[in-house]
Motif scaffolding. Structure first.
Motif, mmCIF file in Angstrom:
data_model
loop_
_atom_site.group_PDB
_atom_site.id
_atom_site.type_symbol
_atom_site.label_atom_id
_atom_site.label_comp_id
_atom_site.label_asym_id
_atom_site.label_seq_id
_atom_site.Cartn_x
_atom_site.Cartn_y
_atom_site.Cartn_z
ATOM 1 N N THR A 4 11.576 12.057 -61.396
ATOM 2 C CA THR A 4 11.666 11.361 -62.782
ATOM 3 C C THR A 4 12.490 12.335 -63.858
ATOM 4 O O THR A 4 12.371 12.071 -65.009
ATOM 5 C CB THR A 4 10.195 11.316 -63.512
ATOM 6 N N LYS A 5 13.313 13.127 -63.291
ATOM 7 C CA LYS A 5 14.194 14.015 -64.081
ATOM 8 C C LYS A 5 15.004 13.328 -64.892
ATOM 9 O O LYS A 5 15.493 13.564 -66.155
ATOM 10 C CB LYS A 5 14.932 15.029 -63.465
ATOM 11 N N GLU A 6 15.630 11.996 -64.505
ATOM 12 C CA GLU A 6 16.537 11.270 -65.262
ATOM 13 C C GLU A 6 15.743 10.154 -66.285
ATOM 14 O O GLU A 6 16.517 9.530 -67.281
ATOM 15 C CB GLU A 6 17.468 10.576 -64.200
ATOM 16 N N ALA A 7 14.543 10.020 -65.920
ATOM 17 C CA ALA A 7 13.801 9.129 -66.938
ATOM 18 C C ALA A 7 13.255 9.965 -68.210
ATOM 19 O O ALA A 7 12.351 10.747 -68.034
ATOM 20 C CB ALA A 7 12.650 8.422 -66.079
ATOM 21 N N LYS A 8 13.668 9.472 -69.352
ATOM 22 C CA LYS A 8 13.348 10.362 -70.378
ATOM 23 C C LYS A 8 12.456 9.303 -71.548
ATOM 24 O O LYS A 8 12.210 10.245 -72.338
ATOM 25 C CB LYS A 8 14.753 11.036 -70.922
#
Length: 487
Positions: A4-8
């Protein structure tokens, strides 16, 4: 769990005690957070609660892990104190620009599992809008929809019927014959408010629950007991499945554990001084695990002893023109009936398709760690599906857990493993607890064990290092600040 690193972006629904600390935890992990609160200020239920409402526990318990109440705040904060505290917390952590006050979320949905969440809401002017988010955190609490059961004959009743949340002033009871329906905290508060201004006061409750006093055995402050891990350990293991070692130790010490709770019951009955028919019939360790146990109110105890209120252990059957009829046949004259019947636990912002997928059962919503559905990892519940005797620390630790999970900062079990634990927990609680409508959310007096488990998930051990640290931790109070370095 997917990366989920790109989901902010995160939508936090609810600006109460849980929503604000959830926003803080998420912002600290560099998420872009939008908090929606339908009222015009932060504070949730405390913004517009019933007259003279206060937390059941003192400010030493009732505080975020990150921030104590001020020294000038009384031991039991007022509703205004709580609202000020929440606003101050939000301001200190720079959350106010992220808060959309007066904005009501109407629906949360998504097209499929790979799609972002669609959040539909209305601004203070009633204009509709929609926004997309990668994650949603539901923080609408457990006390958001006042519940009044069906009332046969209410149309012909000439008096007034109101929910306890509508009680705003002592003058509402002045000179009236008041009947309070319910046995929880709002019921006892309503009884306390009615005794004096009302001409007669009756309380109708299915059964009497244990009221927790200031001291047990005259020397042990009761507030110590639920906070001490050793006492938490001897209670039924309704939060998590017991380990083999725990089951063995409990089996060895079972007679002493049984004796401890029976002596406690004898002491509480002696302190109450109630008529025999009003002594609780449930085991105190079982009540401690449910939603119905409450801190003893000296005013309420005295009102019952002195017969300023008459307590009827039965249910409301029907209404007549100027009276209520109870199931046991008793007829009570009434000008005002206060329905202290609690709240409906629901999540109206979720569309029906997602409610169906959440598998809401007769006794509540069963989630992994009280927060996450194993098959919907981008949707979490903070403070909305947990009953804890230390609600604010619970919210703080839950918020940190969710933020770390969303950020990919910790590993969680596979969906199959999470489901297995949920099913085990479900079986344990259903066997032990007698609160059949809300079993899924009951952490209650085992909240210290719950807090410790969440911290271990996040890679920290609040019980101390080694056997000596563990032993010491068993006999000290696990207050909110205890967890400050572990979340």
């Amino acid at each position: 769990m997917s990366n989920t690193k790109e989901a902010k972006s995160v939508c936090v629904i609810g600006g109460g005690l849980a929503g604000v600390v959830a926003a803080k935890a998420l912002v600290s992990r560099e998420f872009s957070v939008t908090l929606f609160e339908q009222k015009d200020k932060l504070g949730g239920l405390w913004v517009d609660t019933y007259y003279d409402a206060k937390p059941q526990t003192g400010k030493d318990w009732y505080a975020y892990v990150e921030k104590p109440f001020g020294e000038d705040v009384p031991i039991f904060p007022t509703a205004g104190d709580v609202v000020d505290y929440v606003h101050e917390f939000a301001s200190e952590h720079g959350l106010l620009p992220s808060c959309k006050l007066g904005h009501k979320v109407e629906k949360v949905s998504r097209k499929n599992e790979a799609s972002p969440w669609d959040v539909s809401y209305r601004n203070p002017e009633g204009e509709a809008s929609k926004a997309e988010f990668d994650f949603v955190v539901v923080c609408t609490g457990m006390l958001n929809l006042p519940y009044i059961p069906p009332l046969p004959g209410k149309e012909g009743f000439q008096g007034e019927i109101m929910h306890s949340s509508e009680w705003k002033s002592p003058e509402q009871f002045e000179g009236k014959k008041v009947v309070v329906i319910g046995g929880g905290k709002s019921a006892t508060d309503a009884v306390n408010g009615a005794v004096g201004p009302a001409s007669a006061v009756h309380q109708v409750s299915r059964r009497q629950h244990w009221h927790l006093p200031l001291y047990v055995f005259k020397v042990i402050p009761f507030e110590i007991l639920p906070l001490v891990r050793a006492v938490s350990w001897i209670q039924p293991s309704y939060h998590l499945p017991s380990t083999t070692a725990e089951r063995m130790l409990k089996w060895i010490f079972a007679p002493l554990i049984w004796l401890f709770f029976r002596l406690m019951e004898m002491d509480l009955r002696a302190q109450y001084g109630f008529p025999k028919y009003l002594n609780p019939t449930s085991k105190v360790e079982v009540d401690l695990g449910g939603l119905n146990v409450q801190a003893a109110s000296p005013e309420y105890i005295e009102a019952v002893r002195s017969k300023k209120v008459e307590v009827h252990l039965t249910t409301l059957e029907s209404f007549e023109e100027n009276a209520v009829v109870l199931k046991d046949g008793t007829k009570l004259e009434a000008d005002l009936v206060v329905m202290a019947t609690g709240y409906t636990h629901d999540f109206p912002v979720l569309n029906e398709a997602f409610k169906d997928k959440l598998d809401y059962e007769f006794d509540g919503l069963w989630l992994y760690r009280q927060m996450v559905h194993p098959d919907i990892p981008s949707l979490a519940f903070v403070g909305s599906n947990v009953s804890s005797h230390m609600s604010l620390p619970t919210f703080s630790i839950q918020a940190a857990w969710v933020a770390k999970m969303f950020s990919g900062g910790m590993q969680v079990p596979s969906p199959a493993s999470m489901w297995k634990e949920v099913e085990n927990m479900k079986a344990i609680r259903r066997e032990i607890l007698d609160d059949k409508t809300s079993t899924a959310m009951c952490v209650s007096a085992r909240m210290v064990a719950y807090h410790d488990a969440l911290c271990r998930d996040m890679g920290s051990e609040p019980r101390g290092e080694g056997w000596l640290g563990w032993l010491r931790s068993c006999f000290i109070r696990a207050l909110p600040e205890t967890y400050r370095d572990y979340i």
